[in-house]
Design an enzyme around this catalytic site. Structure first.
Site, PDB file in Angstrom:
ATOM      1  N   ARG A   1      23.542  16.326   2.897  1.00  0.00           N
ATOM      2  CA  ARG A   1      24.386  15.685   1.880  1.00  0.00           C
ATOM      3  C   ARG A   1      24.703  16.714   0.799  1.00  0.00           C
ATOM      4  NH1 ARG A   1      22.451   9.441   0.872  1.00  0.00           N
ATOM      5  NH2 ARG A   1      21.606   9.051   2.964  1.00  0.00           N
TER       6      ARG A   1
ATOM      7  N   GLU B   1      14.476   0.203   8.620  1.00  0.00           N
ATOM      8  CA  GLU B   1      13.737   1.371   8.130  1.00  0.00           C
ATOM      9  C   GLU B   1      12.231   1.143   8.287  1.00  0.00           C
ATOM     10  OE1 GLU B   1      16.833   3.229   4.894  1.00  0.00           O
ATOM     11  OE2 GLU B   1      15.166   2.063   4.086  1.00  0.00           O
TER      12      GLU B   1
ATOM     13  N   ILE C   1       1.673   4.740   1.143  1.00  0.00           N
ATOM     14  CA  ILE C   1       1.242   5.617   2.241  1.00  0.00           C
ATOM     15  C   ILE C   1       1.554   7.048   1.822  1.00  0.00           C
ATOM     16  CG2 ILE C   1       1.421   6.083   4.728  1.00  0.00           C
ATOM     17  CD1 ILE C   1       0.608   3.204   4.260  1.00  0.00           C
TER      18      ILE C   1
ATOM     19  N   ARG D   1      24.291  -2.926   6.807  1.00  0.00           N
ATOM     20  CA  ARG D   1      25.590  -2.255   6.615  1.00  0.00           C
ATOM     21  C   ARG D   1      25.584  -0.953   7.398  1.00  0.00           C
ATOM     22  NH1 ARG D   1      23.613   1.984   3.504  1.00  0.00           N
ATOM     23  NH2 ARG D   1      21.889   1.400   2.165  1.00  0.00           N
TER      24      ARG D   1
ATOM     25  N   LYS E   1       0.861  -1.175   0.000  1.00  0.00           N
ATOM     26  CA  LYS E   1       0.000   0.000   0.000  1.00  0.00           C
ATOM     27  C   LYS E   1       0.903   1.232   0.000  1.00  0.00           C
ATOM     28  CE  LYS E   1      -3.701   2.502   0.776  1.00  0.00           C
ATOM     29  NZ  LYS E   1      -4.453   2.745  -0.466  1.00  0.00           N
TER      30      LYS E   1
ATOM     31  N   ASN F   1      18.736  -2.443   6.186  1.00  0.00           N
ATOM     32  CA  ASN F   1      20.007  -2.297   5.485  1.00  0.00           C
ATOM     33  C   ASN F   1      21.101  -2.909   6.351  1.00  0.00           C
ATOM     34  OD1 ASN F   1      18.923  -0.923   3.248  1.00  0.00           O
ATOM     35  ND2 ASN F   1      18.866   0.974   4.402  1.00  0.00           N
TER      36      ASN F   1
HETATM   37  P1  ADP Z   1      21.590   4.981   3.192  1.00  0.00           P
HETATM   38  O1  ADP Z   1      20.637   3.834   3.023  1.00  0.00           O
HETATM   39  O2  ADP Z   1      22.868   4.635   3.837  1.00  0.00           O
HETATM   40  O3  ADP Z   1      20.928   6.211   3.670  1.00  0.00           O
HETATM   41  P2  ADP Z   1      21.287   5.516   0.499  1.00  0.00           P
HETATM   42  O4  ADP Z   1      20.155   4.548   0.387  1.00  0.00           O
HETATM   43  O5  ADP Z   1      21.067   6.958   0.325  1.00  0.00           O
HETATM   44  O6  ADP Z   1      22.089   5.302   1.817  1.00  0.00           O
HETATM   45  O7  ADP Z   1      22.441   5.092  -0.445  1.00  0.00           O
HETATM   46  C1  ADP Z   1      22.767   3.778  -0.620  1.00  0.00           C
HETATM   47  C2  ADP Z   1      23.754   3.716  -1.719  1.00  0.00           C
HETATM   48  O8  ADP Z   1      23.361   4.546  -2.802  1.00  0.00           O
HETATM   49  C3  ADP Z   1      25.098   4.203  -1.271  1.00  0.00           C
HETATM   50  O9  ADP Z   1      25.982   3.189  -1.562  1.00  0.00           O
HETATM   51  C4  ADP Z   1      25.425   5.402  -2.073  1.00  0.00           C
HETATM   52  O10 ADP Z   1      26.704   5.285  -2.646  1.00  0.00           O
HETATM   53  C5  ADP Z   1      24.400   5.411  -3.152  1.00  0.00           C
HETATM   54  N1  ADP Z   1      23.900   6.790  -3.249  1.00  0.00           N
HETATM   55  C6  ADP Z   1      23.668   7.642  -2.236  1.00  0.00           C
HETATM   56  N2  ADP Z   1      23.284   8.848  -2.670  1.00  0.00           N
HETATM   57  C7  ADP Z   1      23.238   8.757  -4.000  1.00  0.00           C
HETATM   58  C8  ADP Z   1      22.926   9.660  -5.043  1.00  0.00           C
HETATM   59  N3  ADP Z   1      22.578  10.925  -4.799  1.00  0.00           N
HETATM   60  N4  ADP Z   1      22.961   9.203  -6.319  1.00  0.00           N
HETATM   61  C9  ADP Z   1      23.310   7.940  -6.581  1.00  0.00           C
HETATM   62  N5  ADP Z   1      23.632   7.045  -5.645  1.00  0.00           N
HETATM   63  C10 ADP Z   1      23.607   7.424  -4.381  1.00  0.00           C
HETATM   64  P1  ADP Z   2      15.356   1.312  -0.945  1.00  0.00           P
HETATM   65  O1  ADP Z   2      15.784  -0.116  -0.779  1.00  0.00           O
HETATM   66  O2  ADP Z   2      15.501   1.802  -2.320  1.00  0.00           O
HETATM   67  O3  ADP Z   2      15.934   2.205   0.099  1.00  0.00           O
HETATM   68  P2  ADP Z   2      12.848   1.423   0.538  1.00  0.00           P
HETATM   69  O4  ADP Z   2      11.924   0.259   0.624  1.00  0.00           O
HETATM   70  O5  ADP Z   2      13.654   1.738   1.733  1.00  0.00           O
HETATM   71  O6  ADP Z   2      13.769   1.246  -0.730  1.00  0.00           O
HETATM   72  O7  ADP Z   2      11.994   2.704   0.143  1.00  0.00           O
HETATM   73  C1  ADP Z   2      12.649   3.897  -0.249  1.00  0.00           C
HETATM   74  C2  ADP Z   2      11.717   5.076  -0.060  1.00  0.00           C
HETATM   75  O8  ADP Z   2      10.513   4.902  -0.828  1.00  0.00           O
HETATM   76  C3  ADP Z   2      11.253   5.302   1.356  1.00  0.00           C
HETATM   77  O9  ADP Z   2      12.181   6.033   2.108  1.00  0.00           O
HETATM   78  C4  ADP Z   2       9.966   6.070   1.122  1.00  0.00           C
HETATM   79  O10 ADP Z   2      10.214   7.424   0.850  1.00  0.00           O
HETATM   80  C5  ADP Z   2       9.403   5.427  -0.121  1.00  0.00           C
HETATM   81  N1  ADP Z   2       8.464   4.325   0.209  1.00  0.00           N
HETATM   82  C6  ADP Z   2       8.794   3.035   0.393  1.00  0.00           C
HETATM   83  N2  ADP Z   2       7.707   2.291   0.688  1.00  0.00           N
HETATM   84  C7  ADP Z   2       6.658   3.130   0.705  1.00  0.00           C
HETATM   85  C8  ADP Z   2       5.246   2.983   0.925  1.00  0.00           C
HETATM   86  N3  ADP Z   2       4.699   1.777   1.197  1.00  0.00           N
HETATM   87  N4  ADP Z   2       4.468   4.093   0.861  1.00  0.00           N
HETATM   88  C9  ADP Z   2       5.000   5.289   0.566  1.00  0.00           C
HETATM   89  N5  ADP Z   2       6.306   5.493   0.332  1.00  0.00           N
HETATM   90  C10 ADP Z   2       7.140   4.440   0.383  1.00  0.00           C
HETATM   91 MG    MG Z   3      15.661   2.129   2.104  1.00  0.00          MG
END
Ligand code: ADP
Ligand code: ADP
Ligand code: MG
Length: 454
Positions: free
Chosen positions: A340, A277, A204, A294, A202, A292
């Site tokens: 950032r 997360e 959100i 790491r 869903k 995540n």
């Molecule tokens: P975190 O989950 O640690 O907050 P992100 O999801 O933002 O980090 O980033 C995960 C990976 O994506 C990192 O390995 C980083 O190198 C890459 N990344 C972060 N910011 C960017 C960006 N602006 N454009 C492309 N890749 C990114």
């Molecule tokens: P990633 O592995 O690329 O970090 P995530 O599952 O953490 O993917 O989701 C990345 C982002 O997408 C979240 O930080 C949020 O902004 C958006 N998002 C993810 N799931 C939902 C959801 N169910 N509803 C609304 N936004 C979402």
């Molecule tokens: Mg994420």
């Protein structure tokens, strides 16, 4: 027992960060680097360095045989993978183990269990951690997608089970859109991640991104270090400004979401540092989103409010040490914000840039930390992500932290290539940001109002 020598299998600011932690622990460092990074700060700071390939990441920082050989030749006992690159690749952790090198991260089984996001969702659900309504595991057919989406009602979000970094995500508002989007998502996921599987949740509409830092040792102890608020994201789900603690949560809510994160981690036998997360709804409910496995980009805001060095903790845990604190020992003090700073050009749709940084002047002062690989005359290679620096501030209150960050952004001078610094100032000046009146929709809305694309 500690390590005598650690190899850093990453680049940029996180490589610098890891080298600093090693130095303070009295551990020698080996920096691997690509031909494009020969003049980089981590190479200058490390005790030894080994070139592992040409500029492109797949030939160097993802070159497993060369990286493992570099560790064996230099006698490094452990490898720190940082974030991105090989940090969440279970097969790399496995190769390290078979070569007798300690991978500084969780067990292979935990990387695998959480790396597949659809499986992770099911694992969390079984462990009693709430998840958003959606599909059970991956979508097997178009008919199933239609049925699941109708059951939870639109909008829904399609996610690649192997996705990450905001990639492989698509929001869908109707059944017509769904059928087309499913095909596109699956083929994009196959191309980008080598895995076509997608799942449905869903969507959100007004959520906050709240994530919990956890630390677990290899002897069954696990604690959480509180939350980070990462709701200021681009329309492509890239985090831009993060903070700790979240100004939204009460202390009771902090302990509740923290306990849920610990439960999710323990369900997969987690060890080392990790982040769970969550989606946080306006009514104060939370749902597991992903884990995540790491160190995370924004880890310094947690370090600032807890006083715990997370990278040193990772190293000590990997060396077999027991956590030196219990949950009750963890205290939070003050407020921390990270921005950032990237080489993205706001006037060209935030296109990533590269090139020579003719002049760099970094901010400083009380409560200011800048984690960066850049310096005056640094040549930024075109092969990697666009991150230039992380500015992290700490102050007693959120308002003071915002004022401090605003001052730092004024001081920060980077000449030679376009950056997002002016854009960061616009965010910090926005009354919605200042009033903590944000959701993940805030930044896309602000950008639309200002006619910005990207
Ligand atoms: P975190 O989950 O640690 O907050 P992100 O999801 O933002 O980090 O980033 C995960 C990976 O994506 C990192 O390995 C980083 O190198 C890459 N990344 C972060 N910011 C960017 C960006 N602006 N454009 C492309 N890749 C990114
Ligand atoms: P990633 O592995 O690329 O970090 P995530 O599952 O953490 O993917 O989701 C990345 C982002 O997408 C979240 O930080 C949020 O902004 C958006 N998002 C993810 N799931 C939902 C959801 N169910 N509803 C609304 N936004 C979402
Ligand atoms: Mg994420």
């Amino acid at each position: 027992m500690s390590f005598r020598k650690i190899l850093v299998a990453n680049r940029g600011e996180i490589a610098v960060r890891i080298i600093r932690a090693c130095k303070e622990l009295g551990i020698a460092t080996v920096q691997v680097y690509s031909q494009a990074d020969a003049d980089s700060l981590p190479v200058m700071l490390a005790d030894e360095s080994v070139c592992v390939g040409p500029g492109a990441g797949k030939d160097s920082y993802l070159n497993v045989p060369n990286i493992v050989s570099a560790a064996l030749i230099t006698g490094a006992e452990a490898i720190h993978p940082g974030y991105g690159f090989l940090s969440e690749t279970a097969s790399f952790a496995e190769v390290c183990a078979s070569a007798g090198i300690k991978f500084i991260g969780p067990p292979v089984s935990a990387i695998e269990a959480m790396g597949d996001k659809a499986t992770a969702r099911e694992t969390a659900k079984r462990a009693g951690v709430p998840t958003v309504p959606g599909s059970e595991g991956i979508i097997a057919s178009e008919a199933e997608a239609i049925k699941v989406a109708a059951g939870i009602s639109y909008p829904v979000i399609l996610k690649a089970t192997a996705g990450g970094g905001g990639r492989g995500i698509r929001v869908v508002f109707s059944e017509d859109e769904l059928i087309a989007a499913l095909k596109v998502s699956q083929s994009e996921a196959a191309a980008a991640f080598g895995n076509a599987d997608v799942y449905i949740e869903k969507y959100i509409t007004s959520m906050r991104h709240i994530e919990v830092q956890i630390l677990a040792d290899e002897h069954g102890h696990c604690v959480h270090l509180g939350e980070r608020e990462c709701s200021v994201q681009t329309v492509r789900h890239q985090k831009v400004v993060e903070e700790a603690p979240s100004a939204t949560l009460s202390h009771e809510q902090r302990l509740a979401i923290g306990a849920a994160a610990v439960k999710a981690a323990q369900a997969v036998g987690y060890a080392n540092a990790g982040t769970v997360e969550f989606i946080w709804t306006p009514s104060g409910e939370f749902y597991f989103m992903e884990m995540n496995t790491r160190i995370q980009v924004e880890h310094p805001v947690t370090e600032a409010v807890t006083g715990i060095d997370l990278v040193q903790a990772q190293i000590k845990i990997a060396a077999g040490e027991t956590l030196p604190f219990t949950q009750e020992d963890i205290r939070w003090h003050g407020h921390s914000i990270e921005c950032r700073v990237t080489a993205q050009d706001p006037s060209r749709g935030f296109a990533p840039g590269a090139g020579r940084l003719t002049n760099v002047r970094v901010p400083g002062g009380l409560g200011v930390r800048v984690d960066t690989q850049i310096y005056s005359n640094y040549l930024m290679p075109p092969f990697y992500d666009s991150n230039l620096a992380k500015v992290i501030v700490w102050a007693e209150t959120r308002a003071e932290a915002i004022a401090r960050m605003r001052r730092c952004l004024d001081e920060f001078l980077i000449e030679g290539i376009p950056t997002n610094i002016a854009f960061l100032k616009t965010i910090l000046d926005d009354p919605r940001y200042r009033g903590n009146d944000v959701s993940t929709a805030f930044l896309p809305t602000m950008m639309e109002e200002l006619g910005m694309t990207g």
